[in-house]
Enzyme design. Structure first.
Site, PDB file in Angstrom:
ATOM      1  N   ARG A   1      24.328  59.147  30.742  1.00 26.86           N
ATOM      2  CA  ARG A   1      23.345  60.234  30.754  1.00 26.86           C
ATOM      3  C   ARG A   1      22.317  60.098  29.624  1.00 26.86           C
ATOM      4  O   ARG A   1      22.643  59.597  28.558  1.00 26.86           O
ATOM      5  CB  ARG A   1      24.100  61.575  30.625  1.00 26.86           C
ATOM      6  CG  ARG A   1      23.260  62.787  30.932  1.00 26.86           C
ATOM      7  CD  ARG A   1      24.093  64.046  30.846  1.00 26.86           C
ATOM      8  NE  ARG A   1      24.424  64.390  29.466  1.00 26.86           N
ATOM      9  CZ  ARG A   1      25.304  65.334  29.120  1.00 26.86           C
ATOM     10  NH1 ARG A   1      25.956  66.013  30.050  1.00 26.86           N
ATOM     11  NH2 ARG A   1      25.543  65.589  27.848  1.00 26.86           N
ATOM     12  N   ASP A   2      21.112  60.602  29.898  1.00 27.32           N
ATOM     13  CA  ASP A   2      20.030  60.653  28.896  1.00 27.32           C
ATOM     14  C   ASP A   2      19.699  59.243  28.393  1.00 27.32           C
ATOM     15  O   ASP A   2      19.623  58.986  27.192  1.00 27.32           O
ATOM     16  CB  ASP A   2      20.453  61.563  27.720  1.00 27.32           C
ATOM     17  CG  ASP A   2      19.246  62.175  26.998  1.00 27.32           C
ATOM     18  OD1 ASP A   2      18.135  62.155  27.561  1.00 27.32           O
ATOM     19  OD2 ASP A   2      19.411  62.658  25.866  1.00 27.32           O
TER      20      ASP A   2
ATOM     21  N   ASP B   1      16.268  65.081  34.077  1.00 32.58           N
ATOM     22  CA  ASP B   1      15.730  63.843  33.447  1.00 32.58           C
ATOM     23  C   ASP B   1      16.165  62.535  34.105  1.00 32.58           C
ATOM     24  O   ASP B   1      15.595  61.482  33.790  1.00 32.58           O
ATOM     25  CB  ASP B   1      16.120  63.730  31.950  1.00 32.58           C
ATOM     26  CG  ASP B   1      15.478  64.808  31.095  1.00 32.58           C
ATOM     27  OD1 ASP B   1      14.681  65.605  31.632  1.00 32.58           O
ATOM     28  OD2 ASP B   1      15.781  64.856  29.903  1.00 32.58           O
TER      29      ASP B   1
ATOM     30  N   ASP C   1      18.475  71.414  21.289  1.00 28.56           N
ATOM     31  CA  ASP C   1      18.120  70.227  22.086  1.00 28.56           C
ATOM     32  C   ASP C   1      18.700  68.951  21.487  1.00 28.56           C
ATOM     33  O   ASP C   1      18.771  67.923  22.169  1.00 28.56           O
ATOM     34  CB  ASP C   1      16.601  70.058  22.144  1.00 28.56           C
ATOM     35  CG  ASP C   1      15.927  71.203  22.860  1.00 28.56           C
ATOM     36  OD1 ASP C   1      16.399  71.587  23.947  1.00 28.56           O
ATOM     37  OD2 ASP C   1      14.935  71.742  22.328  1.00 28.56           O
TER      38      ASP C   1
ATOM     39  N   TYR D   1      25.071  68.322  35.380  1.00 30.92           N
ATOM     40  CA  TYR D   1      24.527  67.451  34.323  1.00 30.92           C
ATOM     41  C   TYR D   1      25.628  66.636  33.660  1.00 30.92           C
ATOM     42  O   TYR D   1      26.113  66.995  32.591  1.00 30.92           O
ATOM     43  CB  TYR D   1      23.812  68.356  33.298  1.00 30.92           C
ATOM     44  CG  TYR D   1      22.995  67.645  32.236  1.00 30.92           C
ATOM     45  CD1 TYR D   1      22.035  66.703  32.568  1.00 30.92           C
ATOM     46  CD2 TYR D   1      23.150  67.951  30.881  1.00 30.92           C
ATOM     47  CE1 TYR D   1      21.256  66.087  31.590  1.00 30.92           C
ATOM     48  CE2 TYR D   1      22.384  67.336  29.893  1.00 30.92           C
ATOM     49  CZ  TYR D   1      21.448  66.400  30.259  1.00 30.92           C
ATOM     50  OH  TYR D   1      20.674  65.800  29.284  1.00 30.92           O
TER      51      TYR D   1
ATOM     52  N   SER E   1      21.319  63.793  24.094  1.00 27.16           N
ATOM     53  CA  SER E   1      22.184  64.351  25.137  1.00 27.16           C
ATOM     54  C   SER E   1      23.005  63.292  25.851  1.00 27.16           C
ATOM     55  O   SER E   1      23.420  63.490  26.998  1.00 27.16           O
ATOM     56  CB  SER E   1      21.355  65.156  26.137  1.00 27.16           C
ATOM     57  OG  SER E   1      21.005  66.397  25.568  1.00 27.16           O
TER      58      SER E   1
HETATM   59  C1  BGC Z   1      22.699  69.449  26.195  1.00 26.91           C
HETATM   60  C2  BGC Z   1      23.791  70.104  26.990  1.00 26.91           C
HETATM   61  C3  BGC Z   1      23.537  71.597  27.107  1.00 26.91           C
HETATM   62  C4  BGC Z   1      22.141  71.845  27.642  1.00 26.91           C
HETATM   63  C5  BGC Z   1      21.794  73.317  27.671  1.00 26.91           C
HETATM   64  C6  BGC Z   1      21.345  69.783  26.792  1.00 26.91           C
HETATM   65  O1  BGC Z   1      20.333  69.272  25.987  1.00 26.91           O
HETATM   66  O2  BGC Z   1      22.888  68.063  26.160  1.00 26.91           O
HETATM   67  O3  BGC Z   1      25.015  69.885  26.351  1.00 26.91           O
HETATM   68  O4  BGC Z   1      24.484  72.193  27.957  1.00 26.91           O
HETATM   69  O5  BGC Z   1      21.187  71.184  26.859  1.00 26.91           O
HETATM   70  O6  BGC Z   1      21.665  73.835  26.402  1.00 26.91           O
END
Ligand code: BGC
Length: 393
Positions: free
Chosen positions: A120-121, A166, A348, A115, A127
């Protein structure tokens, strides 16, 4: 009753056997398999391997226990023993991989989330990652290649990879946003590269397919399946590829019928009102698009239903509980396993509206507030997940 720090750690050490009182993050000793592992992605590997409860999440829980009542702490110690994926959400956090691999015993499989795509996101803020749009060379060279070399050094351990939550679903439904337009080519290139480089014998691969309330809409099924199949084919149809992951960090029920949002005015346009129907319906579309279509489903936080005001609400949903435990007994051929992907207790997204990564979804009525930055530990939310767990602890 509050436990003192040392009493609670001692408790954690006995209740969960490890981590030890002095170094709660220390991985356990485990023996990998005696010879190289070769996973057959044509079969359901979860029938043979149990999802590993990794040291990183166990360590977070061991720390959390220090400020909990004895009753809750005992339940938290049980959570620490449940298999959960480890997230490599930054280049720095690749350092979590080696120790987690080293402690995974032969009869278990380590779940790993890849990820860190550039941009990203793209349809949200909470995120947004460290790599900017255009930094695809860095993603390949400093992120994916590093992960590949660590996995190659651990051929005797089984690994389930979940590639880039995502990302491709956002290209299907949010491509009108300039941020997603900007991210698109890097996502496509990056996901295909990850699949290709990480196509190793001891690995089974799944790519993210959102959830029923996302690609399950009639208009999204076909374009969604085609977008995912394009990535699979661009990677050269890797032998270790098995299919999709759904409901990652999500809240949808597995087989509730009628589904949670089936009385809304637009429900007629989405038959995938639970994840079971989604896995089957989207699975058929994937088959037509020419790609392997088995699924793993994140059930970490879907214990309670009826909490969200709207289906798309995704941030720290208030009142949520831990859900169905990881298991290969799903009762549905296309569903390989229920897995815990999101480490319950990690946030989140932040509810601080002045933060750079503040997303308004984290300020909604059904989102727990206050909440820390995405990925940070959220003690109150973790305690609620335990209290509201279904099945109960
Ligand atoms: C975050 C990550 C995290 C993952 C698991 C995501 O929403 O952006 O940094 O590792 O959740 O908690």
């Amino acid at each position: 009753m509050k436990l003192t720090q040392s009493a609670a750690l001692a408790f954690a050490a006995t209740a969960v056997a490890a981590p030890s009182a002095t170094t709660p993050l220390k991985p356990r000793q485990a023996s990998a398999c005696a010879s190289a592992v070769s996973l057959d992605a044509k079969t359901n590997v979860w029938k043979k391997y149990k999802l590993h409860a990794n040291y990183h999440y166990r360590g977070e829980i061991a720390a959390a226990i220090t400020s909990m009542s004895a009753d809750l702490a005992a339940k938290a110690a049980k959570v620490a023993e449940i298999g959960t994926f480890v997230w490599l959400d930054t280049i720095q956090n690749i350092e979590r991989l080696e120790p987690a691999l080293a402690e995974t015993p032969c009869e278990e499989i380590l779940g790993v989330v890849v990820y860190d795509l550039p941009g990203r996101d793209c349809a949200a803020k909470a995120s947004n990652g460290e790599l900017k749009v255009g930094e695809i060379a860095k993603y390949k060279g400093e992120y994916i290649d590093k992960i590949a070399s660590i996995i190659k050094a651990h051929p005797n351990t089984a690994i389930a990879l979940l590639i880039e939550p995502d990302s491709l679903p956002n290209l299907v439904t949010n491509i009108d946003l300039q941020t997603c337009k900007d991210s698109a080519s890097g996502y496509r290139d990056g996901v295909a590269y990850a699949l290709k480089q990480l196509n190793l014998p001891n690995v089974v691969q799944y790519i993210d397919a959102g959830h029923g309330g996302w690609l399950g809409w009639e208009a999204n099924l076909k374009p969604g399946a085609e977008e995912l199949a394009k990535a699979y084919k661009a990677a050269g149809s890797p032998s270790q590829f098995r299919g999709i992951a759904t409901n990652v960090a999500g809240w949808n029920q597995w087989d509730l019928s009628p589904g949670e949002f089936s009385t809304t005015s637009d429900a007629k346009y989405n038959k995938c009102q639970n994840e079971k129907t989604y896995v089957t319906t989207f699975g058929a579309a994937l088959k037509t698009a020419g790609m392997p279509n088995h699924a793993i489903v994140d059930t970490a936080r879907n214990g309670k239903s009826g909490l969200r005001k709207e289906w798309g609400n995704w941030c720290n949903v208030k009142g949520a509980g831990f859900g169905i435990r990881p298991s290969a007994e799903t009762g549905t051929e296309l569903a390989d396993a229920f897995v815990w992907v999101k480490p319950g207790g990690e946030s989140d997204g932040t509810s601080d509206s002045s933060a750079v990564r503040y997303d308004s979804f984290c300020g909604k009525e059904d989102a727990y507030q206050p909440s820390p930055e995405a990925g940070q530990w959220h003690q109150a939310f973790f305690e609620d997940l335990i209290t509201n767990a279904k099945p109960a602890f």
